[in-house]
Scaffold this active site. Sequence first.
Site, PDB file in Angstrom:
ATOM      1  N   GLU A  26       0.845  -1.187   0.000  1.00  0.00           N
ATOM      2  CA  GLU A  26       0.000   0.000   0.000  1.00  0.00           C
ATOM      3  C   GLU A  26       0.882   1.239   0.000  1.00  0.00           C
ATOM      4  O   GLU A  26       2.007   1.225   0.511  1.00  0.00           O
ATOM      5  CB  GLU A  26      -0.898   0.000   1.249  1.00  0.00           C
ATOM      6  CG  GLU A  26      -1.832   1.192   1.334  1.00  0.00           C
ATOM      7  CD  GLU A  26      -2.822   1.104   2.489  1.00  0.00           C
ATOM      8  OE1 GLU A  26      -3.634   2.030   2.654  1.00  0.00           O
ATOM      9  OE2 GLU A  26      -2.782   0.097   3.232  1.00  0.00           O
ATOM     10  N   ASN A  71      -6.550   1.512   2.935  1.00  0.00           N
ATOM     11  CA  ASN A  71      -7.233   2.777   3.177  1.00  0.00           C
ATOM     12  C   ASN A  71      -6.852   3.827   2.133  1.00  0.00           C
ATOM     13  O   ASN A  71      -7.660   4.684   1.779  1.00  0.00           O
ATOM     14  CB  ASN A  71      -6.909   3.291   4.582  1.00  0.00           C
ATOM     15  CG  ASN A  71      -7.467   2.407   5.673  1.00  0.00           C
ATOM     16  OD1 ASN A  71      -8.230   1.472   5.417  1.00  0.00           O
ATOM     17  ND2 ASN A  71      -7.079   2.685   6.904  1.00  0.00           N
ATOM     18  N   ASN A 171     -12.284  -0.907  -0.502  1.00  0.00           N
ATOM     19  CA  ASN A 171     -11.577  -1.396   0.673  1.00  0.00           C
ATOM     20  C   ASN A 171     -12.307  -0.990   1.944  1.00  0.00           C
ATOM     21  O   ASN A 171     -12.644   0.189   2.132  1.00  0.00           O
ATOM     22  CB  ASN A 171     -10.154  -0.810   0.711  1.00  0.00           C
ATOM     23  CG  ASN A 171      -9.425  -1.172   1.998  1.00  0.00           C
ATOM     24  OD1 ASN A 171      -8.951  -2.291   2.150  1.00  0.00           O
ATOM     25  ND2 ASN A 171      -9.314  -0.222   2.923  1.00  0.00           N
ATOM     26  N   GLU A 172     -12.623  -1.962   2.793  1.00  0.00           N
ATOM     27  CA  GLU A 172     -13.165  -1.721   4.142  1.00  0.00           C
ATOM     28  C   GLU A 172     -14.258  -0.650   4.145  1.00  0.00           C
ATOM     29  O   GLU A 172     -14.236   0.286   4.949  1.00  0.00           O
ATOM     30  CB  GLU A 172     -12.042  -1.346   5.113  1.00  0.00           C
ATOM     31  CG  GLU A 172     -11.063  -2.482   5.349  1.00  0.00           C
ATOM     32  CD  GLU A 172     -10.016  -2.168   6.400  1.00  0.00           C
ATOM     33  OE1 GLU A 172      -9.949  -1.011   6.856  1.00  0.00           O
ATOM     34  OE2 GLU A 172      -9.259  -3.079   6.769  1.00  0.00           O
ATOM     35  N   TYR A 243      -6.491  -8.208  12.262  1.00  0.00           N
ATOM     36  CA  TYR A 243      -5.161  -7.965  12.810  1.00  0.00           C
ATOM     37  C   TYR A 243      -5.131  -8.464  14.257  1.00  0.00           C
ATOM     38  O   TYR A 243      -6.141  -8.433  14.960  1.00  0.00           O
ATOM     39  CB  TYR A 243      -4.809  -6.477  12.736  1.00  0.00           C
ATOM     40  CG  TYR A 243      -4.614  -6.004  11.318  1.00  0.00           C
ATOM     41  CD1 TYR A 243      -3.400  -6.205  10.662  1.00  0.00           C
ATOM     42  CD2 TYR A 243      -5.639  -5.369  10.623  1.00  0.00           C
ATOM     43  CE1 TYR A 243      -3.218  -5.785   9.358  1.00  0.00           C
ATOM     44  CE2 TYR A 243      -5.462  -4.945   9.313  1.00  0.00           C
ATOM     45  CZ  TYR A 243      -4.250  -5.163   8.684  1.00  0.00           C
ATOM     46  OH  TYR A 243      -4.069  -4.750   7.384  1.00  0.00           O
ATOM     47  N   GLU A 291      -6.259  -8.978   4.096  1.00  0.00           N
ATOM     48  CA  GLU A 291      -5.416  -8.274   5.068  1.00  0.00           C
ATOM     49  C   GLU A 291      -5.382  -9.078   6.352  1.00  0.00           C
ATOM     50  O   GLU A 291      -6.434  -9.354   6.940  1.00  0.00           O
ATOM     51  CB  GLU A 291      -5.928  -6.856   5.368  1.00  0.00           C
ATOM     52  CG  GLU A 291      -5.698  -5.845   4.265  1.00  0.00           C
ATOM     53  CD  GLU A 291      -6.040  -4.421   4.689  1.00  0.00           C
ATOM     54  OE1 GLU A 291      -5.827  -4.093   5.887  1.00  0.00           O
ATOM     55  OE2 GLU A 291      -6.511  -3.653   3.840  1.00  0.00           O
ATOM     56  N   GLN A 352       1.750  -6.045   5.763  1.00  0.00           N
ATOM     57  CA  GLN A 352       2.095  -5.882   4.350  1.00  0.00           C
ATOM     58  C   GLN A 352       3.423  -6.557   4.064  1.00  0.00           C
ATOM     59  O   GLN A 352       3.900  -7.313   4.914  1.00  0.00           O
ATOM     60  CB  GLN A 352       2.105  -4.409   3.986  1.00  0.00           C
ATOM     61  CG  GLN A 352       0.715  -3.770   4.112  1.00  0.00           C
ATOM     62  CD  GLN A 352       0.664  -2.338   3.600  1.00  0.00           C
ATOM     63  OE1 GLN A 352       1.507  -1.855   2.866  1.00  0.00           O
ATOM     64  NE2 GLN A 352      -0.377  -1.628   4.019  1.00  0.00           N
TER      65      GLN A 352
END
Length: 502
Positions: A26, A71, A171-172, A243, A291, A352
């Site tokens: 990213e 993001n 994304n999200e 996460y 992710e 990442q």
Amino acid sequence: MQATGTLHRDFQISKIDPRLYGSFIEHLGRAVYTGIYEPDHPTADENGMRQDVIDLVRELDVPIVRYPGGNFVSAYNWEDGVGPKDQRPVRLDLAWHSSESNHVGIHEFADWAKAAGTEMMLAVNLGSRGLDQARAFLEYVNHPGGSYWSDLRRSHGREEPWGVKMWCLGNEMDGPWQIGQKTADEYGRLAFETAKAMRAFDKSIELVVCGSSTPRMPTYPAWEATVLDYTYDSVDYISLHMYFDKQQDDTATYLAQTARLDDYIATIAAVIRMTKAKKRSAKDVYISFDEWNVWYHSKEADKKILEGGGGWPHAPALLEDIYNFEDVLQVGCIINTFIRRADVVKVGCLAQLVNVIAPIMTVPGGPAWKQTTYYPYLFASRYGRGTSYQLALDCPGYATDFAAKVDYLDISAVESDADGALTLFIVNRHETEAIDLALSLQGFGDRKVIMDKEIAGHDLAAVNGPDRQSVQPRDGSGVKLERERLSAPIAPLSYRMIRLGK
């Protein structure tokens, strides 16, 4: 302590999609600038990409890399990253409170991906933009020529299309931190129309729709039910993110968190099945877990920049967790969970790849180096491709406030498509006791140990660095094979990989 189990040739879970071992780059922190791209670095190639980083990515054999966010993508204009570099605009990135030079865009990233031996998984902006920029980006990337966007690409020096097959629809989009956050109905409708337009261009592309950002979202799992109700027959995957952090000095609870991961996957798998039945559909939708990682070490250090106290720096050091030995065990358990759920989780992206919560770190102008977590990722990517197997295990365990029983031994098993070897990935969560594993291997024929590696015996806080690799694999010992029965002592707090060849 002892654990006994049975592994039978007839009890397969699924073929493993190699993309289960993908990753993520990213425009965040130093992932791109001084990560993969540093034109003045001694190892830089003709495109300004660090060859030392490319070599480490090639060693990992990363099959696919998601780009450019994250993001970041929710306010990104992809057109800013094409054309002459000296004419590209500098933009303020609202997601990470940084400035973006746009010196790396789709052309540069595509060249890097080819050099690193990986495929691209591209995300489109459904936050601040929408359907029109998505179809334009797809045309720019994948159309041969003779149209506005494809001819623009050719004018920028790329004659042939890249032929990218996998695309993320935003994304999200459930997250209040996201630029352009939407309700499930708003996003589901937009994702459906965007998918329709992209498939009108190319029916063969694979599309990923946004699921819940975490299982702690207040809209989970109703979000997935609503979004899939709009998009089920138009997409191929639904994305999940998770996460892992450590709230207190409690190793047992920290290493038990994969019980939550397993429940997350099982719940969304059930939503997928329910939606398939509701739609009377013959189509299957799978999970793209695009992710995942350990993330908590750097959060306090990042607050000043993320809250705007540092202005708008370019490529600041953000999310630079320095991983320890304890995190090796966590990453091993996470990957084991994905292998055991390979029937529904087809794509995974370690978030990442470089510098930002990453297995690879770089020093600007200096070396690239391997974090502790590089190694379980390496072993899984290299030796975890093939067919995953169920394993019946009788093992001592412990309870947490979110799991009634967590086995001390966490094990996955994969038979390789490449050489037929049977690989066991094992984590011992017990903090003080070795566990004697006795495993019956039924239907696999005579086997011999062809590789045995372990990471064990370190202080939980031990880390690697540019000048030291204190946490790394060493040869294991003590494995015995007699009449299709394996026995092995598994050291306390250890990661172990045992490969059995014919």
